[in-house]
Design an enzyme around this catalytic site. Structure first.
Site, PDB file in Angstrom:
ATOM      1  CG  ASN A  22       1.094  -2.929   3.571  1.00  0.00           C
ATOM      2  OD1 ASN A  22       2.052  -2.899   4.328  1.00  0.00           O
ATOM      3  ND2 ASN A  22       0.680  -4.049   2.979  1.00  0.00           N
ATOM      4  CG  HIS A 117       7.782  -8.133  -3.579  1.00  0.00           C
ATOM      5  ND1 HIS A 117       6.800  -8.422  -4.506  1.00  0.00           N
ATOM      6  CD2 HIS A 117       8.490  -9.273  -3.401  1.00  0.00           C
ATOM      7  CE1 HIS A 117       6.917  -9.683  -4.868  1.00  0.00           C
ATOM      8  NE2 HIS A 117       7.932 -10.220  -4.224  1.00  0.00           N
ATOM      9  CD  GLU A 182       3.397  -6.926   3.216  1.00  0.00           C
ATOM     10  OE1 GLU A 182       3.754  -7.346   2.118  1.00  0.00           O
ATOM     11  OE2 GLU A 182       2.197  -6.821   3.547  1.00  0.00           O
TER      12      GLU A 182
END
Ligand code: GRF
Length: 211
Positions: A22, A117, A182
């Site tokens: 990420n 999350h 994500e």
């Protein structure tokens, strides 16, 4: 990088304990799109986190304080808090940061800490969000970016993306799709924050897009 809001660029810190995919997605996105902020600091509690190497490769200041179980969590968090304050950080993004922040830390940076999350919160909180959703047999799960409050995976939701669980897919297939989602979702959430486009009203986060 120039910006329409140049005088108000945000200083971003990213906390990561592991792979840092990420972090990488945010670095790559901000090379092409001006998020009105700069990643100026990467922190990890894990000396072996690949995230640290990704940061160094991108010439971002990276620091690791290994969490020593003999030390108190409060002392550990206070050290990090002091560091982010010294660096005048405006936004902290948790990206696979595996330690819970103390409530003092969270209240110092209230509504200035985000987390990603791997489920559609409030379903499947906790560290096994992908596996738990898969084992439960849901047909749709997803990804949530939210502000961090003092409860686990609980704060106001900024963005969500649904991910289908198709018949015949394995947990590994699902994990791959979740990570792709994500990497699409987290960078724009940072951009909204850095452009002052987010308004928090109770549990709701309104996005007021500017031109
Ligand atoms: C992601 O699945 C994120 O949702 C969760 O931890 C994982 C971190 O992955 N909080 P990476 O280190 O960014 O690759």
């Amino acid at each position: 990088m120039s910006s329409i809001l140049n005088n108000d660029r945000k200083r971003i810190a990213i906390f990561a304990s592991g792979n840092g995919s990420n972090l990488q997605a945010i670095i790559d996105y901000s090379k092409n799109i001006d998020i009105n902020g700069d990643i100026v600091f990467v922190f990890s509690n894990n000396p072996d986190a690949f995230a640290l190497e990704r940061a160094r490769n991108a010439r971002i200041n990276a620091e690791c304080i290994p969490f020593d179980r003999n030390n108190s969590r409060i002392e550990f968090d206070n050290k990090i808090l002091q560091t982010v304050k010294n660096k005048k950080i405006d936004l902290i993004c948790l990206a696979g940061y595996m330690l819970l922040l103390s409530s003092d830390f969270i209240s110092e940076y209230q509504n200035k800490i985000m987390n990603i999350h791997p489920s559609l919160l409030p379903s499947f909180k906790g560290v096994h969000g992908i596996r738990d959703a898969f084992d439960y047999g849901v047909k749709t799960t997803g990804v949530t970016v939210h502000f961090v409050d003092s409860e686990l995976d609980n704060g106001p939701i900024i963005l969500q993306e649904a991910v289908a669980v198709n018949e015949g897919e394995t947990a590994l297939d699902l994990e791959k799709k979740i990570h792709e989602a994500e990497h699409r979702l987290y960078p724009p959430a940072l951009r909204h924050f850095c452009r002052d486009e987010l308004r928090i009203i109770g549990r709701k986060v309104l996005i007021m897009e500017r031109n």
